[in-house]
Design a protein around this motif. Structure first.
Motif, short mmCIF file in Angstrom:
data_model
loop_
_atom_site.label_atom_id
_atom_site.label_comp_id
_atom_site.label_asym_id
_atom_site.label_seq_id
_atom_site.Cartn_x
_atom_site.Cartn_y
_atom_site.Cartn_z
N ASP A 185 0.84 -1.19 0.00
CA ASP A 185 0.00 0.00 0.00
C ASP A 185 0.87 1.25 0.00
N ASP A 187 -0.14 4.28 0.56
CA ASP A 187 -0.57 5.23 1.58
C ASP A 187 0.16 4.98 2.89
N ASP A 212 -6.59 4.15 10.42
CA ASP A 212 -6.11 3.92 9.05
C ASP A 212 -6.22 2.47 8.61
#
Length: 385
Positions: A185, A187, A212
């Motif tokens: 990921d 992010d 998150d």
């Protein structure tokens, strides 16, 4: 080793008490035997220095406290110029102000002398010492006995209580520190570190939270980190998930706690991990960096900032609690013991600490009472249990 009266430190046969002379010899023998056994079992750091300046004896605790082999300590000349002592402000202690020098010259004891030295391993440690003379039959100082203790933890707490600033640090580690499930990921995931609690068996419990990750993703990511034994979900409210993670050893978060500060958060990207935490304003960031590199050899400091800290009440209360009481209160609060409904029970917390429910409750009640006293009593003085 023998005493100054000429008697030897050895166990003697029973002595018949038929005269004043026999009684006197028996008392001398008892004194010698008691002195021998005292030095063998002495629970404090102590050394004895003779009139030539040689260290004639050192207790086992002194050897451990100074980090020197016994053969490098006993028989060594106590030359004040070789023992670099420093005052609080870093000023070297002049030779004529060394407590041993003062006692030999004046014949008067020197109590409550505080200083710091650098040990062979490079660490800086604070000591508090008391020195007293031992006179010979002519009234001259034959030996100086010095008892000293490492008071570094107390000095660190004192500094925290009188400092109004903390140092915010951020360290970076490479991809090897990223849990496998989070390496895909792009992010960045931020995880809050609420508390790190040391358990009696040497393991630790860490309380963390994030919005998150989903609850299952959060637990999975933590369990992928090798030093964690298990993780369990405590709560999931409004998209914010909180877990309890049990570690078999210290973690990076524990580094900040051990140095008198607090871990803040962990930022995880696909190719790196960021560790953020705070330290007392006077603690060198290199100490934290050296400790973190025990876990991640490539870790580097990327940001450092000195900011105001409003943590005075917490530090005052923490200073008044025992380690067990603070650990019990930390674990109870961050595990959700005080929540409605509870996310952790008293039995679960007691099991974590390896104690009975009654014992855990005693630690918790005493901690609660101390907190309330500091909130509600005008003096903030601790009461009696």
């Amino acid at each position: 080793m023998t005493d100054s009266s000429g008697g030897s430190f050895r166990d003697g046969d029973p002595v018949e008490r038929n005269s004043d002379e026999d009684d006197s010899e028996s008392q001398e023998s008892l004194s010698a035997d008691l002195a021998r056994r005292f030095f063998e079992a002495c629970p404090v750091s102590a050394v004895v220095i003779d009139a030539t300046g040689e260290i004639a004896h050192a207790t086992d605790r002194a050897v451990t406290t100074l980090g020197l082999p016994r053969e490098d300590l006993v028989g060594r000349s106590y030359d004040p110029s070789e023992w670099d002592l420093f005052y609080d402000d870093g000023t070297p202690v002049p030779i004529d102000e060394h407590p041993v020098t003062r006692v030999f010259e004046s014949g008067d004891p020197a109590f409550g002398f505080e200083y710091w030295i650098e040990l062979p391993d490079g660490s800086r440690r604070w000591f508090s010492s008391n020195a007293a003379p031992l006179f010979d039959t002519d009234g001259d100082v034959e030996y100086v006995a010095v008892a000293f203790e490492d008071v570094t933890p107390l000095k660190q707490r004192e500094t925290r209580l009188t400092s109004d600033h903390v140092r915010l640090l951020e360290f970076r580690a490479d991809e090897s520190a990223v849990p496998p499930s989070l390496r895909v990921d792009d992010d960045r995931t931020w995880i809050d570190i609420d508390s790190v609690v040391s358990l009696p068996d040497g393991t630790t419990v860490q309380y963390m939270g994030t919005s998150d990750l989903t609850a299952s993703e959060f637990v999975t990511a933590v369990e992928e980190v090798p030093h964690y034994l298990d993780a369990r979900l405590l709560s999931s409210v409004g998209g914010y998930n909180r877990i309890e993670a049990h570690s078999e050893s210290e973690t990076v978060a524990h580094v900040f706690t051990a140095l008198g500060g607090r871990p803040r958060e962990i930022g995880i990207a696909s190719d790196e991990v960021r560790f953020r935490g705070e330290l007392p304003g006077d603690v060198d960031h290199q100490q934290a960096g050296d400790e973190i590199r025990r876990f991640h050899p490539d870790a580097e400091l990327v940001t450092e900032e000195l900011v105001y800290s409003p943590q005075l009440l917490y530090d005052v209360v923490a200073d008044a609690l025992t380690d067990r009481q603070l650990a019990a209160l930390d674990a109870a609060y961050f595990s959700g013991y005080f929540d409605t409904p509870r996310t952790s029970t008293g039995d679960e917390l007691a099991a974590r600490f390896g104690v009975t429910r009654q014992t855990f409750n005693q630690h918790l009640r005493k901690a609660e009472r101390t907190v309330f006293q500091h909130l509600f009593e005008k003096s903030g003085a601790a009461g009696t249990d």
